[in-house]
Each structure stands twice: as C-alpha cells, then as structure tokens.
Design a protein around this motif. Structure first.
Motif, mmCIF file in Angstrom:
data_model
loop_
_atom_site.group_PDB
_atom_site.id
_atom_site.type_symbol
_atom_site.label_atom_id
_atom_site.label_comp_id
_atom_site.label_asym_id
_atom_site.label_seq_id
_atom_site.Cartn_x
_atom_site.Cartn_y
_atom_site.Cartn_z
ATOM 1 N N LEU A 186 0.811 -1.216 0.000
ATOM 2 C CA LEU A 186 0.000 0.000 0.000
ATOM 3 C C LEU A 186 0.845 1.267 0.000
ATOM 4 O O LEU A 186 0.315 2.366 -0.119
ATOM 5 C CB LEU A 186 -0.922 0.019 1.225
ATOM 6 N N ASP A 187 2.149 1.132 0.159
ATOM 7 C CA ASP A 187 3.000 2.313 0.211
ATOM 8 C C ASP A 187 3.754 2.544 -1.093
ATOM 9 O O ASP A 187 4.717 3.312 -1.138
ATOM 10 C CB ASP A 187 3.987 2.230 1.380
ATOM 11 N N GLU A 188 3.310 1.886 -2.159
ATOM 12 C CA GLU A 188 3.928 2.094 -3.464
ATOM 13 C C GLU A 188 3.112 3.083 -4.298
ATOM 14 O O GLU A 188 3.614 4.114 -4.728
ATOM 15 C CB GLU A 188 4.069 0.761 -4.199
ATOM 16 N N SER A 189 1.844 2.775 -4.506
ATOM 17 C CA SER A 189 0.974 3.661 -5.286
ATOM 18 C C SER A 189 0.102 4.543 -4.405
ATOM 19 O O SER A 189 -0.605 5.425 -4.908
ATOM 20 C CB SER A 189 0.079 2.833 -6.216
ATOM 21 N N TYR A 190 0.125 4.312 -3.110
ATOM 22 C CA TYR A 190 -0.687 5.078 -2.161
ATOM 23 C C TYR A 190 0.212 5.699 -1.101
ATOM 24 O O TYR A 190 1.360 5.298 -0.916
ATOM 25 C CB TYR A 190 -1.729 4.170 -1.502
ATOM 26 N N PHE A 191 -0.332 6.668 -0.379
ATOM 27 C CA PHE A 191 0.448 7.370 0.628
ATOM 28 C C PHE A 191 0.245 6.788 2.025
ATOM 29 O O PHE A 191 0.169 7.527 3.005
ATOM 30 C CB PHE A 191 0.086 8.863 0.636
ATOM 31 N N PHE A 192 0.135 5.484 2.111
ATOM 32 C CA PHE A 192 0.020 4.827 3.413
ATOM 33 C C PHE A 192 1.429 4.540 3.935
ATOM 34 O O PHE A 192 2.192 3.816 3.305
ATOM 35 C CB PHE A 192 -0.764 3.517 3.302
ATOM 36 N N GLU A 193 1.753 5.088 5.084
ATOM 37 C CA GLU A 193 3.091 4.909 5.635
ATOM 38 C C GLU A 193 3.290 3.491 6.161
ATOM 39 O O GLU A 193 2.371 2.883 6.709
ATOM 40 C CB GLU A 193 3.335 5.915 6.767
ATOM 41 N N ASP A 194 4.504 2.983 5.979
ATOM 42 C CA ASP A 194 4.890 1.665 6.494
ATOM 43 C C ASP A 194 3.973 0.550 5.998
ATOM 44 O O ASP A 194 3.786 -0.472 6.669
ATOM 45 C CB ASP A 194 4.912 1.661 8.027
ATOM 46 N N ASN A 195 3.346 0.771 4.815
ATOM 47 C CA ASN A 195 2.502 -0.246 4.199
ATOM 48 C C ASN A 195 1.311 -0.624 5.087
ATOM 49 O O ASN A 195 0.816 -1.742 5.039
ATOM 50 C CB ASN A 195 3.325 -1.506 3.871
ATOM 51 N N ARG A 196 0.835 0.324 5.894
ATOM 52 C CA ARG A 196 -0.273 0.046 6.809
ATOM 53 C C ARG A 196 -1.493 0.881 6.433
ATOM 54 O O ARG A 196 -1.434 2.107 6.396
ATOM 55 C CB ARG A 196 0.127 0.343 8.259
ATOM 56 N N PHE A 197 -2.589 0.180 6.179
ATOM 57 C CA PHE A 197 -3.840 0.867 5.860
ATOM 58 C C PHE A 197 -4.363 1.568 7.112
ATOM 59 O O PHE A 197 -4.236 1.072 8.228
ATOM 60 C CB PHE A 197 -4.874 -0.157 5.370
ATOM 61 N N HIS A 198 -4.972 2.714 6.932
ATOM 62 C CA HIS A 198 -5.577 3.400 8.076
ATOM 63 C C HIS A 198 -6.831 4.150 7.636
ATOM 64 O O HIS A 198 -6.968 4.545 6.469
ATOM 65 C CB HIS A 198 -4.590 4.376 8.728
ATOM 66 N N LEU A 199 -7.732 4.324 8.566
ATOM 67 C CA LEU A 199 -8.911 5.148 8.355
ATOM 68 C C LEU A 199 -8.633 6.542 8.907
ATOM 69 O O LEU A 199 -7.917 6.689 9.894
ATOM 70 C CB LEU A 199 -10.125 4.549 9.073
ATOM 71 N N ASN A 200 -9.213 7.538 8.280
ATOM 72 C CA ASN A 200 -9.070 8.894 8.809
ATOM 73 C C ASN A 200 -10.295 9.244 9.675
ATOM 74 O O ASN A 200 -11.116 8.376 9.968
ATOM 75 C CB ASN A 200 -8.885 9.913 7.669
ATOM 76 N N ASN A 201 -10.406 10.498 10.062
ATOM 77 C CA ASN A 201 -11.536 10.937 10.890
ATOM 78 C C ASN A 201 -12.611 11.644 10.083
ATOM 79 O O ASN A 201 -13.546 12.208 10.667
ATOM 80 C CB ASN A 201 -11.028 11.879 11.996
ATOM 81 N N ASN A 202 -12.488 11.608 8.761
ATOM 82 C CA ASN A 202 -13.455 12.282 7.898
ATOM 83 C C ASN A 202 -14.534 11.283 7.491
ATOM 84 O O ASN A 202 -14.428 10.616 6.462
ATOM 85 C CB ASN A 202 -12.746 12.851 6.667
ATOM 86 N N PHE A 203 -15.555 11.171 8.328
ATOM 87 C CA PHE A 203 -16.588 10.154 8.113
ATOM 88 C C PHE A 203 -17.964 10.735 8.378
ATOM 89 O O PHE A 203 -18.121 11.790 9.003
ATOM 90 C CB PHE A 203 -16.358 8.965 9.053
ATOM 91 N N THR A 204 -18.981 10.012 7.916
ATOM 92 C CA THR A 204 -20.357 10.314 8.268
ATOM 93 C C THR A 204 -21.171 9.034 8.175
ATOM 94 O O THR A 204 -20.692 8.012 7.644
ATOM 95 C CB THR A 204 -20.947 11.411 7.372
ATOM 96 N N LEU A 205 -22.390 9.078 8.704
ATOM 97 C CA LEU A 205 -23.277 7.924 8.643
ATOM 98 C C LEU A 205 -24.332 8.164 7.582
ATOM 99 O O LEU A 205 -24.902 9.259 7.492
ATOM 100 C CB LEU A 205 -23.945 7.672 9.993
ATOM 101 N N THR A 206 -24.598 7.144 6.784
ATOM 102 C CA THR A 206 -25.604 7.208 5.733
ATOM 103 C C THR A 206 -26.610 6.080 5.959
ATOM 104 O O THR A 206 -26.382 5.202 6.795
ATOM 105 C CB THR A 206 -24.954 7.039 4.348
#
Length: 258
Positions: A186-206
């Motif tokens: 995940l750290d090759e084509s994406y900006f995930f550090e140390d190859n670790r996926f993470h969720l951010n705090n920008n969320f809502t409920l639908t």
C-alpha cells in the motif's frame, strides 16, 4: 469591497417531523476592489460561502465554529465574515508585489446531508486558488447530536477498543474497491506509511453504512481525486455502540427533508 447576504431562492426546510431542525441556506460573498487583467480578461478576487442557517442558535454557533476552525487551523476566526475579510486583505497585500497578478478565490458550500431527531450531518465542500498551477479542493464531514448540541466522533459509533477490527474490515473493502490483492503493498501507489492501511476521521453515517472520504493528496496524488470508502452496516453491526445503532435505525426510516 462588495458584500451580499441573502436567502437563496430555493430554500430547503425540514418538513418531516417537528423534532428535526429547521433551517434555510444563506449566501455570502465578499469581493476585492482590486481588478486584474490577464490577457485582456478582467477578473477580481472573491470569497463565497453558502451555508445553512438554523433556527436553533446553539446549533448554529457550534457548526460555524467548526467551519472556521477547520478551514484555517492555524488562525482562529470568530465568523465566516471575519475569515472572508482576512482572505481579501491577504490578497490585496500580496497583489501589490506580484509581477504577474492573478485573481484568487475561496469558496465554501455547506450542505445538510442528514437531519434526524438525534443525528445531524453536514458536508463542507471547499475550493480555493491562491496562485500556482492549480487550485485545491476538499470535502469535510461534520456529525452532530442535536439533542445534546454536541459533536459525534467515531468513538461514539465504534468504541475505541473495536476500531482495530473496523480498520481490518475497511481494508478488505478498500483493496477490493481498488483492485488490489491481499499481498499488494500500500506504500507504493498510495500514501500509506509503512505499508499500513488506516482510516481517517473524515466520516459520516448514511442509510447504507459508515462512509469515509479521503481528500486529494491524502492517500493518492492530486490527479487521482478523492476516494470514498463505504462500510456497510451489515459488516460492522457487532462493533457498533447502542448510539450508533440508534442513529442507523433513524437513517433507515422514512424521515426526509425537502
């Protein structure tokens, strides 16, 4: 400077139940007196805002404080009008020193997404240009408890001790959505550090699930745009708090706004 504050012709009011919040959209614009000429085209810098004005003052104050705090985290403004004035003044100071002046702009458009008895959510779409190759844009979600006049963080939907499980479920969905294998880095084509996926705090409920949104430059290059990640409730039901389940139930009921 030009100031305009008025109600939009197409006002949107809550009509479903008396215990949902009533509001109308307001339109505000402030323009610079400095006019620039780019290849024969005259232009001017402006700050534009469209936002809901709620009848409940406490809700209004809470929302507007967050709007100004998140747009300019290093500077505290007391109002949208104060922020607009600062933007115009910064431009007018800068343009005097710019050999090839260009007009700037800053736009914010706040929309009510959900308006339920115990859940209010808004999106804030931001875009601006202050010179350079291109402008910038992003979308922020805001979630509130209207009854408590308070914000709703992720921990009120998924307890902190269960958020690691949420992340694992989200990563499976993300990899499938992006066409990635379980082993692909995940750290090759994406900006995930140390190859670790993470969720951010920008969320809502639908009505369908928990929606996360990654803005430009957050996990992908600018050209890739934003990335939305929907996590269906069916996959996280056992992780949700009672408050989260209560909001989910309301969202799935036929309580609508026009």
């Amino acid at each position: 400077m030009l100031f305009l504050s008025c109600n939009l012709n197409n006002e949107r009011r809550t009509v479903a139940k008396a215990d949902t919040l009533r509001y109308r959209y307001q339109h505000y614009i402030l323009s610079s007196k400095e006019v620039v000429d780019n290849d024969g085209k005259k232009d001017t810098t402006y700050f534009k805002a469209i936002f809901p004005e709620f009848e409940q003052k406490e809700i209004n104050d809470l929302i507007k404080r967050q709007f100004t705090a998140n747009r300019q985290p290093d500077t505290q403004y007391n109002s949208i009008e104060q922020e607009a004035k600062a933007f115009i003044e910064n431009y007018e100071d800068f343009v005097k020193m710019d050999e090839y002046p260009r007009a700037w702009y800053s736009e914010m458009h706040a929309k009510v997404l959900q308006n339920k008895p115990s859940f209010l959510s808004l999106s804030l779409e931001l875009s601006d240009y202050t010179g350079g190759a291109h402008g910038n844009y992003n979308t922020l979600f805001y979630n509130y408890d209207p009854l408590k006049v308070d914000t709703i963080g992720l921990e009120k939907i998924i307890p902190v001790e269960k958020q690691q499980s949420l992340t694992k479920i989200a990563e499976v969905i993300f990899r499938k959505q992006e066409g990635l294998s379980t082993e692909q880095a995940l750290d090759e084509s994406y900006f995930f550090e140390d190859n670790r996926f993470h969720l951010n705090n920008n969320f809502t409920l639908t009505p369908k699930g928990l929606l996360f949104l990654y803005n430009v430059y957050e996990i992908k290059p600018y050209a890739a745009g934003i990335t939305e990640l929907m996590i269906p409730y069916e996959q996280i039901d056992s992780l949700m708090t009672e408050e989260g389940k209560h909001i989910r139930t309301q969202l799935r009921q036929n309580i609508t706004t026009n």
